[in-house]
Design a protein around this motif. Structure first.
Motif, PDB file in Angstrom:
ATOM      1  N   LEU A  29     -80.503  32.374  10.507  1.00 31.44           N
ATOM      2  CA  LEU A  29     -80.372  31.429  11.627  1.00 31.44           C
ATOM      3  C   LEU A  29     -80.637  29.979  11.224  1.00 31.44           C
ATOM      4  O   LEU A  29     -80.174  29.053  11.902  1.00 31.44           O
ATOM      5  CB  LEU A  29     -81.364  31.802  12.736  1.00 31.44           C
ATOM      6  N   ILE A  30     -81.384  29.762  10.160  1.00 32.09           N
ATOM      7  CA  ILE A  30     -81.910  28.429   9.864  1.00 32.09           C
ATOM      8  C   ILE A  30     -80.814  27.383   9.676  1.00 32.09           C
ATOM      9  O   ILE A  30     -80.752  26.401  10.420  1.00 32.09           O
ATOM     10  CB  ILE A  30     -82.857  28.470   8.641  1.00 32.09           C
ATOM     11  N   GLN A  35     -77.751  22.582  11.999  1.00 27.91           N
ATOM     12  CA  GLN A  35     -76.533  21.778  12.092  1.00 27.91           C
ATOM     13  C   GLN A  35     -76.066  21.575  13.539  1.00 27.91           C
ATOM     14  O   GLN A  35     -75.157  20.782  13.781  1.00 27.91           O
ATOM     15  CB  GLN A  35     -75.401  22.443  11.296  1.00 27.91           C
ATOM     16  N   GLU A  36     -76.684  22.278  14.485  1.00 25.26           N
ATOM     17  CA  GLU A  36     -76.256  22.180  15.879  1.00 25.26           C
ATOM     18  C   GLU A  36     -76.604  20.828  16.491  1.00 25.26           C
ATOM     19  O   GLU A  36     -77.644  20.245  16.181  1.00 25.26           O
ATOM     20  CB  GLU A  36     -76.928  23.271  16.723  1.00 25.26           C
ATOM     21  N   ALA A  37     -75.731  20.356  17.367  1.00 23.52           N
ATOM     22  CA  ALA A  37     -76.013  19.135  18.121  1.00 23.52           C
ATOM     23  C   ALA A  37     -77.264  19.360  18.965  1.00 23.52           C
ATOM     24  O   ALA A  37     -77.400  20.396  19.619  1.00 23.52           O
ATOM     25  CB  ALA A  37     -74.824  18.791  19.019  1.00 23.52           C
ATOM     26  N   GLY A  38     -78.189  18.428  18.922  1.00 25.21           N
ATOM     27  CA  GLY A  38     -79.395  18.522  19.732  1.00 25.21           C
ATOM     28  C   GLY A  38     -80.555  19.232  19.073  1.00 25.21           C
ATOM     29  O   GLY A  38     -81.642  19.284  19.638  1.00 25.21           O
ATOM     30  N   GLU A  64     -79.722  21.589  27.693  1.00 24.15           N
ATOM     31  CA  GLU A  64     -78.327  21.911  27.404  1.00 24.15           C
ATOM     32  C   GLU A  64     -78.146  22.266  25.930  1.00 24.15           C
ATOM     33  O   GLU A  64     -77.427  23.213  25.594  1.00 24.15           O
ATOM     34  CB  GLU A  64     -77.409  20.749  27.797  1.00 24.15           C
ATOM     35  N   ALA A  65     -78.791  21.503  25.047  1.00 20.99           N
ATOM     36  CA  ALA A  65     -78.698  21.798  23.612  1.00 20.99           C
ATOM     37  C   ALA A  65     -79.309  23.163  23.304  1.00 20.99           C
ATOM     38  O   ALA A  65     -78.747  23.942  22.519  1.00 20.99           O
ATOM     39  CB  ALA A  65     -79.387  20.705  22.800  1.00 20.99           C
ATOM     40  N   LEU A  66     -80.445  23.447  23.910  1.00 25.48           N
ATOM     41  CA  LEU A  66     -81.078  24.752  23.707  1.00 25.48           C
ATOM     42  C   LEU A  66     -80.182  25.869  24.222  1.00 25.48           C
ATOM     43  O   LEU A  66     -79.993  26.888  23.547  1.00 25.48           O
ATOM     44  CB  LEU A  66     -82.440  24.796  24.394  1.00 25.48           C
ATOM     45  N   SER A  72     -74.746  30.461  20.994  1.00 20.41           N
ATOM     46  CA  SER A  72     -73.971  30.310  19.760  1.00 20.41           C
ATOM     47  C   SER A  72     -73.703  31.662  19.105  1.00 20.41           C
ATOM     48  O   SER A  72     -74.493  32.604  19.224  1.00 20.41           O
ATOM     49  CB  SER A  72     -74.718  29.403  18.784  1.00 20.41           C
ATOM     50  N   PRO A  73     -72.582  31.772  18.394  1.00 16.09           N
ATOM     51  CA  PRO A  73     -72.265  33.048  17.726  1.00 16.09           C
ATOM     52  C   PRO A  73     -73.334  33.491  16.730  1.00 16.09           C
ATOM     53  O   PRO A  73     -73.643  34.687  16.654  1.00 16.09           O
ATOM     54  CB  PRO A  73     -70.935  32.750  17.023  1.00 16.09           C
TER      55      PRO A  73
END
Length: 99
Positions: A29-30, A35-38, A64-66, A72-73
Motif C-alpha cells: 500500500l505504501i 502518490q495519491e492526491a491529498g 474527500e482525499a481520504l 482506490s483499487p
C-alpha cells in the motif's frame, strides 16, 4: 475550522503465524498511496515488542482525499487479502490535530 487535515491511526493485528504475509500486503500500500492526491503522510509501523501489531499513521488533506484512498483499487485489493491474516477487523480512528 473546515480546512483541518484528517489524521488517521489504523491498527491491524496479524495472526501469529501470518506476520510476514500481512506485512507484505501492508507494504504494497505504501508507494501507491503516497502518490495519491491529498496524501500528506502515510507511514507503517510495526511494534518492536509485539511483531503482530502493525499501525498506519496517516495525514490527509481532506475527508474527500481520504475517501478516495479508501475507494482506490490498491486499497480495495489489500483489504480483500486481510481475511485469514488478521485477528479482527482493523481499528481505524480519525482525528483532528488540537495542538
Amino acid at each position: 475550522m473546515t480546512n483541518q487535515t484528517i489524521h488517521i491511526v489504523a491498527r491491524i493485528i496479524a495472526l501469529p503465524n501470518k506476520v510476514e504475509e500481512l506485512k507484505a500486503v501492508l507494504l504494497e500500500l505504501i508507494e501507491p498511496t503516497r502518490q495519491e492526491a491529498g496524501a500528506i503522510k502515510y507511514e507503517l509501523l510495526q511494534n518492536q515488542y509485539d511483531p503482530t501489531d502493525f499501525t498506519f499513521v496517516e495525514e490527509w488533506a481532506s475527508s474527500e482525499a481520504l475517501n478516495s484512498h479508501l475507494d482506490s483499487p490498491h486499497f480495495q485489493a489489500a483489504a480483500a487479502k486481510l481475511e485469514g491474516l488478521v485477528t479482527a477487523a482493523p481499528d481505524i480512528r480519525r482525528y483532528h490535530l488540537l495542538a
